[in-house]
Design a protein around this motif. Structure first.
Motif, PDB file in Angstrom:
ATOM      1  N   MET A  76      -1.651  14.536  -7.371  1.00 31.67           N
ATOM      2  CA  MET A  76      -2.254  13.361  -8.019  1.00 31.67           C
ATOM      3  C   MET A  76      -2.874  12.357  -7.047  1.00 31.67           C
ATOM      4  SD  MET A  76       0.079  12.614 -11.413  1.00 31.67           S
ATOM      5  CE  MET A  76       1.560  12.141 -10.536  1.00 31.67           C
ATOM      6  N   PRO A  77      -2.304  12.133  -5.846  1.00 32.73           N
ATOM      7  CA  PRO A  77      -2.931  11.163  -4.941  1.00 32.73           C
ATOM      8  C   PRO A  77      -4.348  11.537  -4.525  1.00 32.73           C
ATOM      9  CG  PRO A  77      -0.679  11.612  -4.247  1.00 32.73           C
ATOM     10  CD  PRO A  77      -1.011  12.613  -5.308  1.00 32.73           C
ATOM     11  N   ALA A  78      -4.717  12.812  -4.632  1.00 35.25           N
ATOM     12  CA  ALA A  78      -6.054  13.243  -4.222  1.00 35.25           C
ATOM     13  C   ALA A  78      -7.124  12.904  -5.254  1.00 35.25           C
ATOM     14  CB  ALA A  78      -6.061  14.750  -3.954  1.00 35.25           C
ATOM     15  N   ARG A  79      -6.725  12.487  -6.434  1.00 30.49           N
ATOM     16  CA  ARG A  79      -7.704  12.154  -7.470  1.00 30.49           C
ATOM     17  C   ARG A  79      -8.500  10.912  -7.071  1.00 30.49           C
ATOM     18  NH1 ARG A  79      -6.185  13.781 -13.273  1.00 30.49           N
ATOM     19  NH2 ARG A  79      -7.569  12.018 -13.743  1.00 30.49           N
ATOM     20  N   GLU A  80      -9.809  10.967  -7.269  1.00 28.17           N
ATOM     21  CA  GLU A  80     -10.656   9.825  -6.936  1.00 28.17           C
ATOM     22  C   GLU A  80     -10.464   8.665  -7.907  1.00 28.17           C
ATOM     23  OE1 GLU A  80     -14.703  10.996  -6.566  1.00 28.17           O
ATOM     24  OE2 GLU A  80     -14.339  12.329  -4.837  1.00 28.17           O
ATOM     25  N   VAL A  85       0.082   5.079  -7.232  1.00 22.92           N
ATOM     26  CA  VAL A  85       0.978   6.097  -7.781  1.00 22.92           C
ATOM     27  C   VAL A  85       2.341   5.466  -8.003  1.00 22.92           C
ATOM     28  CG1 VAL A  85       2.163   8.283  -7.323  1.00 22.92           C
ATOM     29  CG2 VAL A  85      -0.253   8.006  -6.701  1.00 22.92           C
ATOM     30  N   VAL A  86       2.932   5.754  -9.163  1.00 21.72           N
ATOM     31  CA  VAL A  86       4.297   5.327  -9.473  1.00 21.72           C
ATOM     32  C   VAL A  86       5.198   6.550  -9.386  1.00 21.72           C
ATOM     33  CG1 VAL A  86       5.830   4.359 -11.211  1.00 21.72           C
ATOM     34  CG2 VAL A  86       3.520   3.439 -10.936  1.00 21.72           C
ATOM     35  N   GLU A  87       6.199   6.500  -8.522  1.00 26.14           N
ATOM     36  CA  GLU A  87       7.115   7.629  -8.327  1.00 26.14           C
ATOM     37  C   GLU A  87       8.464   7.282  -8.949  1.00 26.14           C
ATOM     38  OE1 GLU A  87      10.428   9.480  -7.182  1.00 26.14           O
ATOM     39  OE2 GLU A  87      10.016   7.806  -5.828  1.00 26.14           O
ATOM     40  N   LEU A  88       8.850   8.045  -9.990  1.00 28.98           N
ATOM     41  CA  LEU A  88      10.115   7.828 -10.692  1.00 28.98           C
ATOM     42  C   LEU A  88      10.882   9.130 -10.835  1.00 28.98           C
ATOM     43  CD1 LEU A  88       8.686   5.479 -13.474  1.00 28.98           C
ATOM     44  CD2 LEU A  88       9.910   4.797 -11.406  1.00 28.98           C
ATOM     45  N   THR A 103       0.498   9.934  -0.983  1.00 24.09           N
ATOM     46  CA  THR A 103      -0.087   8.731  -1.590  1.00 24.09           C
ATOM     47  C   THR A 103      -0.469   7.722  -0.521  1.00 24.09           C
ATOM     48  OG1 THR A 103       1.208   9.033  -3.615  1.00 24.09           O
ATOM     49  CG2 THR A 103       0.354   6.829  -3.178  1.00 24.09           C
ATOM     50  N   LEU A 104       0.494   7.373   0.331  1.00 25.74           N
ATOM     51  CA  LEU A 104       0.242   6.367   1.362  1.00 25.74           C
ATOM     52  C   LEU A 104      -0.725   6.896   2.417  1.00 25.74           C
ATOM     53  CD1 LEU A 104       3.913   5.083   1.680  1.00 25.74           C
ATOM     54  CD2 LEU A 104       2.007   3.954   0.504  1.00 25.74           C
ATOM     55  N   GLY A 105      -0.649   8.182   2.707  1.00 27.75           N
ATOM     56  CA  GLY A 105      -1.566   8.774   3.676  1.00 27.75           C
ATOM     57  C   GLY A 105      -3.009   8.734   3.201  1.00 27.75           C
ATOM     58  N   ALA A 106      -3.191   8.720   1.886  1.00 27.13           N
ATOM     59  CA  ALA A 106      -4.536   8.644   1.316  1.00 27.13           C
ATOM     60  C   ALA A 106      -5.010   7.203   1.168  1.00 27.13           C
ATOM     61  CB  ALA A 106      -4.554   9.340  -0.044  1.00 27.13           C
ATOM     62  N   GLY A 107      -4.189   6.253   1.643  1.00 26.52           N
ATOM     63  CA  GLY A 107      -4.565   4.849   1.545  1.00 26.52           C
ATOM     64  C   GLY A 107      -4.386   4.270   0.159  1.00 26.52           C
ATOM     65  N   GLU A 127       5.561   2.138   7.545  1.00 25.14           N
ATOM     66  CA  GLU A 127       4.637   2.274   8.673  1.00 25.14           C
ATOM     67  C   GLU A 127       3.393   3.060   8.259  1.00 25.14           C
ATOM     68  OE1 GLU A 127       7.218   4.046  11.514  1.00 25.14           O
ATOM     69  OE2 GLU A 127       8.063   2.128  12.194  1.00 25.14           O
ATOM     70  N   LEU A 128       3.587   4.107   7.445  1.00 23.71           N
ATOM     71  CA  LEU A 128       2.453   4.892   6.954  1.00 23.71           C
ATOM     72  C   LEU A 128       1.560   4.024   6.066  1.00 23.71           C
ATOM     73  CD1 LEU A 128       1.179   7.735   6.896  1.00 23.71           C
ATOM     74  CD2 LEU A 128       2.637   8.256   4.922  1.00 23.71           C
ATOM     75  N   ALA A 129       2.176   3.196   5.245  1.00 23.52           N
ATOM     76  CA  ALA A 129       1.403   2.295   4.388  1.00 23.52           C
ATOM     77  C   ALA A 129       0.579   1.329   5.227  1.00 23.52           C
ATOM     78  CB  ALA A 129       2.357   1.523   3.466  1.00 23.52           C
ATOM     79  N   ALA A 130       1.202   0.736   6.257  1.00 25.91           N
ATOM     80  CA  ALA A 130       0.490  -0.225   7.098  1.00 25.91           C
ATOM     81  C   ALA A 130      -0.676   0.432   7.835  1.00 25.91           C
ATOM     82  CB  ALA A 130       1.465  -0.847   8.094  1.00 25.91           C
ATOM     83  N   GLN A 131      -0.479   1.661   8.293  1.00 28.97           N
ATOM     84  CA  GLN A 131      -1.532   2.365   9.028  1.00 28.97           C
ATOM     85  C   GLN A 131      -2.750   2.661   8.157  1.00 28.97           C
ATOM     86  OE1 GLN A 131       0.490   5.853  10.420  1.00 28.97           O
ATOM     87  NE2 GLN A 131       1.843   4.701  11.795  1.00 28.97           N
ATOM     88  N   ASN A 132      -2.517   2.810   6.855  1.00 30.10           N
ATOM     89  CA  ASN A 132      -3.604   3.238   5.965  1.00 30.10           C
ATOM     90  C   ASN A 132      -4.039   2.151   4.987  1.00 30.10           C
ATOM     91  OD1 ASN A 132      -4.014   6.326   6.473  1.00 30.10           O
ATOM     92  ND2 ASN A 132      -1.789   6.019   6.477  1.00 30.10           N
ATOM     93  N   GLY A 133      -3.605   0.913   5.227  1.00 27.49           N
ATOM     94  CA  GLY A 133      -4.042  -0.183   4.380  1.00 27.49           C
ATOM     95  C   GLY A 133      -3.561  -0.095   2.952  1.00 27.49           C
ATOM     96  N   ALA A 134      -2.380   0.513   2.751  1.00 28.07           N
ATOM     97  CA  ALA A 134      -1.810   0.660   1.408  1.00 28.07           C
ATOM     98  C   ALA A 134      -0.591  -0.250   1.278  1.00 28.07           C
ATOM     99  CB  ALA A 134      -1.417   2.115   1.154  1.00 28.07           C
ATOM    100  N   ALA A 135      -0.106  -0.379   0.065  1.00 29.04           N
ATOM    101  CA  ALA A 135       1.092  -1.180  -0.180  1.00 29.04           C
ATOM    102  C   ALA A 135       2.234  -0.278  -0.618  1.00 29.04           C
ATOM    103  CB  ALA A 135       0.822  -2.231  -1.248  1.00 29.04           C
ATOM    104  N   LEU A 136       3.431  -0.582  -0.139  1.00 30.95           N
ATOM    105  CA  LEU A 136       4.660   0.088  -0.569  1.00 30.95           C
ATOM    106  C   LEU A 136       5.489  -0.933  -1.324  1.00 30.95           C
ATOM    107  CD1 LEU A 136       6.809   2.373  -0.500  1.00 30.95           C
ATOM    108  CD2 LEU A 136       7.570   1.421   1.695  1.00 30.95           C
TER     109      LEU A 136
END
Length: 447
Positions: A76-80, A85-88, A103-107, A127-136
């Motif tokens: 799902m993270p690859a979808r444009e 993404v909500v992980e439950l 998800t985080l690797g895809a920004g 750290e992965l989120a920060a590197q890719n400008g994403a939020a955790l």
């Protein structure tokens, strides 16, 4: 002349949802019921575009035909057309962790209620989120619907937190408070919790304190601005607490609660962190003593705010879904990620490791319960160990007397003294022939 033009409407926040259990379906129901209000508060619509779960054919009582279905949630993270993404799904590793990393690797931003994954891998993910400008975001991973992460990170941001502690597991709290109310023993109340849906078929993580330890490690990292260290949480569950312990505690003016507690101490020229989950005797006039049923409560002690109490439902579809959507609202409002996006009190790159503290010099009172053979000399053996370890006994109670010389319970409360002395006394009794089981040790929480 004033400019009355309106800003162009923001596009919807497009969401992929993995996991359609009680919380996942709760998120869908919440957005259906409160969608207009949520959009107004977020400044934009929220739109679920894709979902995934283990069983596609299961009847969940909601219409899933509006959403694209993915058998493999990690796609799902690859979808444009996905922004977050909500992980439950749950689980510290496996597909949930793969989904989080992709998800985080895809920004793209990640919202999760997965306390085990955050406790074990939260810093790597941040750290992965920060590197890719994403939020955790993981408000729902700690204490369900209680906004304690936001409260610590924002509401108490001006304070140095001196201590954080509380009731972090609803299953254990239901069992202990039900034992209080009914006088029944542990096994009976565990069965009741399972029948009512408050405990899993395998309740080990709940009753042995592991679930609470996951949450405590996350809270400690936020409160003290340090790296998550789940491995250093000392954990003791409630499975050895008996109805007799509940009665004795009540007689002494206490309730028994499973408490997760963390604080720091200067030792050997450095700041060290103590993290523990243990059943404790809580004074009846303390706010936590009144917390019953499957409820969570977190207490923080700030150097200027003083005591703050966060209390509410710690699990369930509604409260946890509420916390998930609150995180989504933050994302919709423009929290795009970066060094300050993870809900720690400082940027993740600045989080330091804190070595575990040695508790032996800490002073307090302790409740000890011994299961012993009812025969001459046993009590003298126990009191001799206390004397040799320099533990001062405040009160001592023997629970009943057997007719056949079998086991009885002996409970005592110590005067305030170093914790290391109690530890030494227990070590001296390790091979005592009069004891039929290891002693139960429960600290008395200071009001």
């Amino acid at each position: 002349m004033a400019d009355n033009s309106r800003k162009a409407a923001l596009p919807p926040l497009r969401i992929a949802l993995a996991g359609l259990g009680t919380v996942g379906t709760g998120v869908i129901r919440l957005l259906e019921a409160n969608g207009a209000m949520v959009a107004a508060r977020a400044g934009r619509d929220m739109r679920i575009v894709a979902v995934s779960a283990r069983e596609r054919s299961r009847d969940r009582g909601i219409d899933l035909s509006r959403y694209d279905w993915h058998d493999d949630m990690t796609e799902m993270p690859a979808r444009e057309d996905v922004d977050a993404v909500v992980e439950l799904v749950g689980g510290s590793d496996g597909p949930a962790l793969t989904l989080a990393r992709r998800t985080l690797g895809a920004g793209k931003s990640l919202v999760t209620a997965n306390k085990a994954m955050v406790a074990h891998h939260g810093l790597d993910l941040a750290e992965l989120a920060a590197q890719n400008g994403a939020a955790l975001k993981f408000e729902a991973a700690v204490a369900g619907g209680i906004p304690v992460v936001k409260g610590l990170r924002e509401g108490a941001a001006a304070n140095a937190i001196e201590q954080i502690y509380g009731i972090l597991n609803g299953t254990s709290n239901f069992i202990l408070s039900a034992m209080e109310d009914t006088g029944a023993d542990f096994d009976e109340m565990l069965a009741s919790a399972q029948e009512r849906g408050f405990a899993e078929a395998d309740p080990t993580f709940d009753i042995e304190g592991v679930d609470a330890a996951h949450k405590l490690a996350i809270l400690a990292a936020i409160a003290f601005g340090c790296r998550i260290d789940f491995a250093s949480v000392e954990t003791q569950g409630i499975s050895r607490v008996r109805a007799a312990d509940i009665r004795q505690a009540a007689t002494l003016g206490f309730a028994i609660r499973l408490i997760g507690m963390a604080d720091t101490e200067e030792q050997e020229g450095m700041t060290k962190l103590l993290q523990r989950v243990r059943p404790c005797l809580v004074p009846k006039d303390h706010p936590l003593a009144a917390v019953d049923g499957p409820t969570n409560a977190v207490v923080t002690e700030g150097n200027f705010s003083g005591r703050l109490l966060f209390q509410g439902a710690g699990a369930g579809d509604g409260p946890t879904a509420s916390a998930v959507v609150a995180d989504l609202i933050d994302l919709a409002r423009g929290e795009a990620g970066g060094e300050t996006s993870a809900p720690f009190s400082v940027p993740v790159a600045d989080l330091k490791a804190m070595p575990p503290a040695d508790p032996s010099g800490r002073k307090g009172r302790t409740y000890l319960r011994f299961t012993v053979y009812d025969r001459p000399g046993v009590l003298a053996e126990i009191t001799a160990a206390m004397r040799d370890a320099e533990v001062s006994i405040e009160s001592l109670i023997q629970e009943g007397r057997s007719d056949d010389g079998s086991e009885v319970l002996v409970a005592m409360v110590t005067h305030e003294g170093p914790e290391g002395c109690v530890t030494k006394a227990i070590e001296l009794l390790a091979d005592a022939e009069g004891l039929t089981a290891p002693p139960l040790v429960m600290p008395i929480l200071q009001a």
